[in-house]
Design a protein around this motif. Structure first.
Motif, PDB file in Angstrom:
ATOM      1  N   CYS A  94       0.812  -1.219   0.000  1.00  0.00           N
ATOM      2  CA  CYS A  94       0.000   0.000   0.000  1.00  0.00           C
ATOM      3  C   CYS A  94       0.848   1.274   0.000  1.00  0.00           C
ATOM      4  O   CYS A  94       0.327   2.376   0.210  1.00  0.00           O
ATOM      5  CB  CYS A  94      -0.923   0.007   1.224  1.00  0.00           C
ATOM      6  N   ALA A  95       2.153   1.110  -0.215  1.00  0.00           N
ATOM      7  CA  ALA A  95       3.040   2.278  -0.243  1.00  0.00           C
ATOM      8  C   ALA A  95       2.844   3.053  -1.536  1.00  0.00           C
ATOM      9  O   ALA A  95       2.308   2.556  -2.529  1.00  0.00           O
ATOM     10  CB  ALA A  95       4.493   1.833  -0.101  1.00  0.00           C
ATOM     11  N   SER A  96       3.297   4.298  -1.538  1.00  0.00           N
ATOM     12  CA  SER A  96       3.157   5.150  -2.713  1.00  0.00           C
ATOM     13  C   SER A  96       4.065   4.659  -3.842  1.00  0.00           C
ATOM     14  O   SER A  96       5.027   3.923  -3.622  1.00  0.00           O
ATOM     15  CB  SER A  96       3.521   6.596  -2.361  1.00  0.00           C
ATOM     16  N   SER A  97       3.759   5.093  -5.057  1.00  0.00           N
ATOM     17  CA  SER A  97       4.569   4.706  -6.214  1.00  0.00           C
ATOM     18  C   SER A  97       5.983   5.249  -6.094  1.00  0.00           C
ATOM     19  O   SER A  97       6.935   4.660  -6.614  1.00  0.00           O
ATOM     20  CB  SER A  97       3.916   5.205  -7.507  1.00  0.00           C
ATOM     21  N   PHE A  98       6.159   6.384  -5.393  1.00  0.00           N
ATOM     22  CA  PHE A  98       7.495   6.930  -5.188  1.00  0.00           C
ATOM     23  C   PHE A  98       8.348   5.976  -4.363  1.00  0.00           C
ATOM     24  O   PHE A  98       9.520   5.731  -4.679  1.00  0.00           O
ATOM     25  CB  PHE A  98       7.411   8.291  -4.482  1.00  0.00           C
ATOM     26  N   ILE A  99       7.765   5.422  -3.313  1.00  0.00           N
ATOM     27  CA  ILE A  99       8.503   4.510  -2.432  1.00  0.00           C
ATOM     28  C   ILE A  99       8.839   3.218  -3.164  1.00  0.00           C
ATOM     29  O   ILE A  99       9.980   2.747  -3.137  1.00  0.00           O
ATOM     30  CB  ILE A  99       7.699   4.209  -1.157  1.00  0.00           C
ATOM     31  N   THR A 100       7.854   2.631  -3.828  1.00  0.00           N
ATOM     32  CA  THR A 100       8.103   1.348  -4.500  1.00  0.00           C
ATOM     33  C   THR A 100       9.030   1.504  -5.717  1.00  0.00           C
ATOM     34  O   THR A 100       9.719   0.558  -6.097  1.00  0.00           O
ATOM     35  CB  THR A 100       6.778   0.716  -4.952  1.00  0.00           C
ATOM     36  N   GLY A 101       9.039   2.686  -6.304  1.00  0.00           N
ATOM     37  CA  GLY A 101       9.901   2.910  -7.460  1.00  0.00           C
ATOM     38  C   GLY A 101      11.259   3.473  -7.110  1.00  0.00           C
ATOM     39  O   GLY A 101      12.118   3.637  -7.993  1.00  0.00           O
ATOM     40  N   LEU A 102      11.504   3.742  -5.812  1.00  0.00           N
ATOM     41  CA  LEU A 102      12.764   4.345  -5.382  1.00  0.00           C
ATOM     42  C   LEU A 102      13.993   3.503  -5.738  1.00  0.00           C
ATOM     43  O   LEU A 102      14.989   4.050  -6.236  1.00  0.00           O
ATOM     44  CB  LEU A 102      12.720   4.613  -3.878  1.00  0.00           C
ATOM     45  N   PRO A 103      13.995   2.168  -5.517  1.00  0.00           N
ATOM     46  CA  PRO A 103      15.192   1.384  -5.853  1.00  0.00           C
ATOM     47  C   PRO A 103      15.568   1.462  -7.322  1.00  0.00           C
ATOM     48  O   PRO A 103      16.758   1.614  -7.657  1.00  0.00           O
ATOM     49  CB  PRO A 103      14.791  -0.043  -5.446  1.00  0.00           C
TER      50      PRO A 103
END
Length: 491
Positions: A94-103
């Motif tokens: 449920c995290a934001s797309s920014f968090i999941t796309g950070l790596p």
């Protein structure tokens, strides 16, 4: 400037015990190396295969996050049974797309930083081989360490380091392998490297499938451990480019390598030729960034680099944009991706024959113009088989232009700045890719936008090739002065 008169040597043949009057015109280091290797034999082929294998591990790390970072939806957050991705293990459904796309963002940021930081080291202090080994080792050790990440922040930092190392692998491998073969074989060597890169991409689905019930950590271990062993093979079994060693004034080391690849019957003549060979070194080992300074100090080099980077920008935007944007076509996305991927491998074989038979400029110009026209046509054709057909034809033309551009860039710049210039071209490709997600997202709202912009961009960038010189059949220059003199004589 090299002496145009032939070199004459009269030496004693150890095998025959008689004097041989031999006359050969050797005007450049490139010609001397071709004289030494006498064509493209199995030893050069095996060496090229080993060096080009670096692209395989490069390709794996470039797309490994597609599998390690894949996650379930927010609705299924409470039904986790296996931690087979970072999303499920760290509860990021449920995290934001920014968090999941950070790596992934950190990885490509590392690629950009590493490309600018490492580009000139292969031309100055480290050389082609050492930079290739160092870059591959940094990427692989960081990938191995990634498997022990305790949280997203450490994971993202290690992905940045991995991208930092990866940035120079492809360029260093390509330059190292092409500087020790005859000019007719450069296209083959370049296509072998790109082919291994594609195999690396295609190997990931099979590895991920075999590890589908295991943790994502095993995916990093299974890809990084072989890469670390590969670095050891490179270090002990691959020699440095003799052209680079000559430019650094390390003639004894270069001589030892040339003797190793030269027939024993030529050893006496080789020493005689080297003693009177009118080459000029440009020692850059004391200044780490002298090659970049040379590119920016000389107007012809700067303008040539800008044109090559413009080509890379347009071709890169089109190449990766089409792979990422097939979902906007209204066709089955899985079939679209598969069809596009299947076109990449045959493009290498076709490119090899075109590199031997066609001029570089006309090849790149023709394929960029056709690719752009087909892309614009694809944007205004209704969904269906015709649309996907136009997209596939356009993508194939882009693949051809990309393949030829890689070899063309190597031939446009002398040994003293070749790695730096080629790295800058690849950085321009990466910059082009950065615009793709925004265009693809906007294309969902404006149907004609994405492929229209792709087509227009590659057409205008492709026109830059008209302002560059032709390089087919030419020997590789070694110094900036030699390149200037050659350009002046060809005008």
């Amino acid at each position: 400037m090299a002496n145009s008169s032939p070199l004459r040597s009269e030496i004693e043949s150890p095998e025959l015990g008689v004097l041989i009057d031999d006359e050969i015109s050797l005007q450049t280091l490139d010609e001397m190396i071709e004289w030494c290797i006498e064509g493209f034999g199995w030893r050069q082929f095996l060496r090229a295969l080993l060096v080009s294998l670096a692209w395989f591990f490069d390709g794996q790390q470039a797309c490994i996050s597609d599998y390690s970072d894949a996650g379930a939806t927010c609705d299924s957050a409470g039904n986790r049974s296996v931690y087979n991705s970072i999303i499920t293990e760290w509860g990021l459904e449920c995290a934001s797309s920014f968090i999941t796309g950070l790596p992934t963002s950190c990885f490509y940021l590392g690629c950009l930083i590493g490309g600018f930081a490492f580009a000139t080291l292969a031309d100055s202090s480290l050389g082609r081989k050492n930079l290739l080994v160092l870059s591959c080792l940094i990427m692989s050790l960081a990938a191995l360490a990634t498997s022990f990440s305790p949280n997203l922040w450490v994971y993202s930092a290690l992905r940045l380091v991995s991208g930092f190392g990866r940035a120079s692998i492809g360029t260093s491998a390509l330059v190292l392998s092409t500087e020790t073969v005859e000019k007719r074989s450069r296209g083959l060597i370049g296509m072998i490297g790109l082919f291994f890169g594609t195999l690396g991409l295609l190997s990931l689905p099979a590895i991920a499938y075999l590890l589908r019930d295991a943790s994502w950590r095993y995916l990093y271990v299974s890809t990084s451990a072989p890469a670390i062993l590969y670095c050891l093979l490179l270090f002990f079994f691959i020699r440095e480019s003799p052209k680079w060693l000559f430019m650094q004034g390390r003639e004894d080391e270069a001589m030892a390598i040339l003797r190793n690849i030269t027939l024993p019957t030529k050893h006496g003549r080789l020493k005689s030729y080297l003693s009177s060979f009118p080459h000029k070194q440009e020692t850059t080992k004391l200044d780490l960034y002298s090659s970049i300074k040379d590119l920016f100090r000389r107007r012809w080099a700067l303008t040539r680099l800008a044109k090559v980077m413009a080509l890379g920008f347009g071709i890169g935007m089109m190449y990766y944009g089409m792979l990422l944007g097939v979902g906007n076509l209204g066709f089955n996305i899985y079939l679209s991706v598969t069809f596009n991927a299947l076109l990449i491998i045959p493009s290498y074989f076709v490119s090899y024959f075109l590199l031997n038979g066609w001029n570089r400029k006309s090849t790149i110009l023709g394929f960029t113009m056709v690719s752009g026209a087909l892309s614009v046509a694809c944007a205004f054709v209704g969904s269906g088989g015709v649309e996907i057909g136009l997209e596939l034809a356009s993508f194939f033309c882009t693949c051809m232009a990309y393949n030829v551009l890689v070899i063309y860039t190597i031939e446009l710049f002398p040994t003293s700045v070749r790695n730096s210039a080629t790295s800058m071209m690849r950085q321009a490709i990466t910059l082009g890719v950065l615009f793709d997600p925004t265009l693809i997202s906007a294309g969902r709202e404006i149907p004609h936008l994405t492929y229209s912009v792709f087509g227009i961009a590659i057409i205008f960038c492709g026109l830059m090739v008209l302002l560059l010189p032709e390089t087919r059949g030419t020997t590789l220059s070694d110094t900036m002065d030699e390149q200037e003199q050659r350009d002046f004589c060809s005008e």
